[in-house]
Design a protein around this motif. Structure first.
Motif, PDB file in Angstrom:
ATOM      1  N   TRP A  91       0.881  -1.048   0.111  1.00  0.00           N
ATOM      2  CA  TRP A  91       0.013   0.112  -0.142  1.00  0.00           C
ATOM      3  C   TRP A  91       0.960   1.212  -0.166  1.00  0.00           C
ATOM      4  O   TRP A  91       1.797   1.393   0.937  1.00  0.00           O
ATOM      5  N   ASP A  92       0.835   2.111  -1.038  1.00  0.00           N
ATOM      6  CA  ASP A  92       1.611   3.210  -1.023  1.00  0.00           C
ATOM      7  C   ASP A  92       0.754   4.789  -1.448  1.00  0.00           C
ATOM      8  O   ASP A  92      -0.118   4.685  -1.885  1.00  0.00           O
ATOM      9  N   ARG A  93       1.518   5.669  -0.695  1.00  0.00           N
ATOM     10  CA  ARG A  93       1.278   6.950  -1.271  1.00  0.00           C
ATOM     11  C   ARG A  93       2.556   7.684  -1.489  1.00  0.00           C
ATOM     12  O   ARG A  93       3.264   8.049  -0.472  1.00  0.00           O
ATOM     13  N   HIS A  94       3.002   8.156  -2.848  1.00  0.00           N
ATOM     14  CA  HIS A  94       4.127   8.586  -3.080  1.00  0.00           C
ATOM     15  C   HIS A  94       4.035   9.020  -4.474  1.00  0.00           C
ATOM     16  O   HIS A  94       3.530   8.397  -5.255  1.00  0.00           O
ATOM     17  N   PRO A  95       4.748  10.015  -4.811  1.00  0.00           N
ATOM     18  CA  PRO A  95       4.824  10.409  -6.281  1.00  0.00           C
ATOM     19  C   PRO A  95       5.693   9.441  -7.074  1.00  0.00           C
ATOM     20  O   PRO A  95       6.621   8.883  -6.510  1.00  0.00           O
ATOM     21  N   ASN A  96       5.239   8.919  -8.326  1.00  0.00           N
ATOM     22  CA  ASN A  96       5.726   8.087  -8.892  1.00  0.00           C
ATOM     23  C   ASN A  96       5.251   8.091 -10.522  1.00  0.00           C
ATOM     24  O   ASN A  96       4.422   8.954 -10.801  1.00  0.00           O
ATOM     25  N   ASP A 102      -1.679   8.011  -4.660  1.00  0.00           N
ATOM     26  CA  ASP A 102      -2.146   6.570  -3.870  1.00  0.00           C
ATOM     27  C   ASP A 102      -2.552   5.382  -4.714  1.00  0.00           C
ATOM     28  O   ASP A 102      -3.157   5.478  -5.729  1.00  0.00           O
ATOM     29  N   HIS A 103      -1.802   4.453  -4.452  1.00  0.00           N
ATOM     30  CA  HIS A 103      -1.988   3.003  -5.265  1.00  0.00           C
ATOM     31  C   HIS A 103      -1.658   2.010  -4.447  1.00  0.00           C
ATOM     32  O   HIS A 103      -1.009   1.945  -3.364  1.00  0.00           O
ATOM     33  N   PHE A 104      -1.924   0.632  -4.861  1.00  0.00           N
ATOM     34  CA  PHE A 104      -1.789  -0.701  -4.353  1.00  0.00           C
ATOM     35  C   PHE A 104      -1.231  -1.679  -5.104  1.00  0.00           C
ATOM     36  O   PHE A 104      -1.404  -1.573  -6.463  1.00  0.00           O
ATOM     37  N   HIS A 105       0.079  -2.323  -4.786  1.00  0.00           N
ATOM     38  CA  HIS A 105       0.568  -3.322  -5.550  1.00  0.00           C
ATOM     39  C   HIS A 105       0.267  -4.556  -4.969  1.00  0.00           C
ATOM     40  O   HIS A 105       0.324  -5.009  -3.939  1.00  0.00           O
ATOM     41  N   PRO A 106      -0.631  -5.421  -6.037  1.00  0.00           N
ATOM     42  CA  PRO A 106      -1.551  -6.388  -5.480  1.00  0.00           C
ATOM     43  C   PRO A 106      -0.669  -7.588  -5.328  1.00  0.00           C
ATOM     44  O   PRO A 106       0.293  -7.676  -6.058  1.00  0.00           O
ATOM     45  N   PRO A 107      -1.250  -8.510  -4.607  1.00  0.00           N
ATOM     46  CA  PRO A 107      -0.566 -10.000  -4.369  1.00  0.00           C
ATOM     47  C   PRO A 107      -0.752 -10.843  -5.868  1.00  0.00           C
ATOM     48  O   PRO A 107      -1.572 -10.491  -6.462  1.00  0.00           O
ATOM     49  N   PRO A 108       0.043 -11.822  -5.795  1.00  0.00           N
ATOM     50  CA  PRO A 108       0.991 -12.352  -4.757  1.00  0.00           C
ATOM     51  C   PRO A 108       2.192 -11.698  -5.024  1.00  0.00           C
ATOM     52  O   PRO A 108       3.316 -11.956  -4.228  1.00  0.00           O
ATOM     53  N   THR A 109       2.522 -10.844  -5.931  1.00  0.00           N
ATOM     54  CA  THR A 109       3.912 -10.124  -6.337  1.00  0.00           C
ATOM     55  C   THR A 109       4.210  -8.935  -5.974  1.00  0.00           C
ATOM     56  O   THR A 109       5.403  -8.311  -6.170  1.00  0.00           O
ATOM     57  N   ALA A 110       3.191  -8.025  -5.881  1.00  0.00           N
ATOM     58  CA  ALA A 110       3.237  -6.709  -5.540  1.00  0.00           C
ATOM     59  C   ALA A 110       3.755  -6.050  -6.725  1.00  0.00           C
ATOM     60  O   ALA A 110       4.654  -4.944  -6.820  1.00  0.00           O
ATOM     61  N   ALA A 111       3.466  -6.345  -7.973  1.00  0.00           N
ATOM     62  CA  ALA A 111       3.777  -6.190  -9.375  1.00  0.00           C
ATOM     63  C   ALA A 111       3.554  -4.475  -9.575  1.00  0.00           C
ATOM     64  O   ALA A 111       2.704  -3.949  -8.838  1.00  0.00           O
ATOM     65  N   THR A 117      -5.814   4.069  -6.462  1.00  0.00           N
ATOM     66  CA  THR A 117      -6.966   3.875  -5.308  1.00  0.00           C
ATOM     67  C   THR A 117      -6.749   5.348  -4.474  1.00  0.00           C
ATOM     68  O   THR A 117      -6.176   6.289  -5.004  1.00  0.00           O
ATOM     69  N   THR A 118      -7.624   5.218  -3.419  1.00  0.00           N
ATOM     70  CA  THR A 118      -7.529   6.332  -2.640  1.00  0.00           C
ATOM     71  C   THR A 118      -7.337   5.790  -1.014  1.00  0.00           C
ATOM     72  O   THR A 118      -8.122   4.843  -0.603  1.00  0.00           O
ATOM     73  N   TRP A 119      -6.348   6.374  -0.197  1.00  0.00           N
ATOM     74  CA  TRP A 119      -6.461   5.753   1.223  1.00  0.00           C
ATOM     75  C   TRP A 119      -6.813   7.029   2.094  1.00  0.00           C
ATOM     76  O   TRP A 119      -6.762   8.217   1.694  1.00  0.00           O
TER      77      TRP A 119
END
Length: 144
Positions: A91-96, A102-111, A117-119
């Motif tokens: 689970w991340d919030r940072h510029p990229n 706000d974004h999510f790197h899903p399982p199983p590999t956090a690709a 998304t919004t946190w």
């Protein structure tokens, strides 16, 4: 001491008081065997090791790494080690360049890229959300 910056996650320094707050709260739970703040990898980070008995025998190790920045950016990285694979998400919030802030790197590999998304704004709400997601994952592991 000047807090470290430039770890690739945020332009702001790590917010040590927030990490200490999370550490104090999280280490008081039965599910956590250890919660330590380290800077061994060149930046401050809270590492949470979950109690092995909380997991089925198929999980060798489970931990959560938390970085919280003074501008409320964050990275929360959950990882399980199994005999033949790892299962992780973030689970991340940072510029990229790959997602919205706000974004999510899903399982199983956090690709990467992840899912936009919004946190919640408050660190307590973010950590509560992530811990609930981990609880759901543990329930899934026990039902497999």
């Amino acid at each position: 001491m000047v807090p470290p910056t430039g770890d690739g996650g945020s332009p702001a320094p790590i917010d040590r008081p927030i990490l200490e707050f999370i550490q104090t709260r999280i280490q008081a739970t039965r599910q956590v065997s250890q919660a330590t703040i380290t800077d061994a990898s060149g930046h401050l980070e809270l590492t949470v090791v979950f109690t092995p008995a909380y997991y089925p025998a198929s999980v060798d190790d489970a931990r959560l790494s938390v970085r919280w920045y003074t501008n409320d950016d964050f990275k929360l990285h959950y990882r399980e080690e199994h005999a033949d694979h790892a299962w992780e998400c973030r689970w991340d919030r940072h510029p990229n360049p790959h997602n919205t802030r706000d974004h999510f790197h899903p399982p199983p590999t956090a690709a990467t890229p992840g899912e936009d998304t919004t946190w919640p704004v408050d660190h307590r709400d973010v950590v509560a959300f992530v811990l609930n997601e981990i609880e759901d994952r543990i329930a899934t592991l026990w039902s497999e």
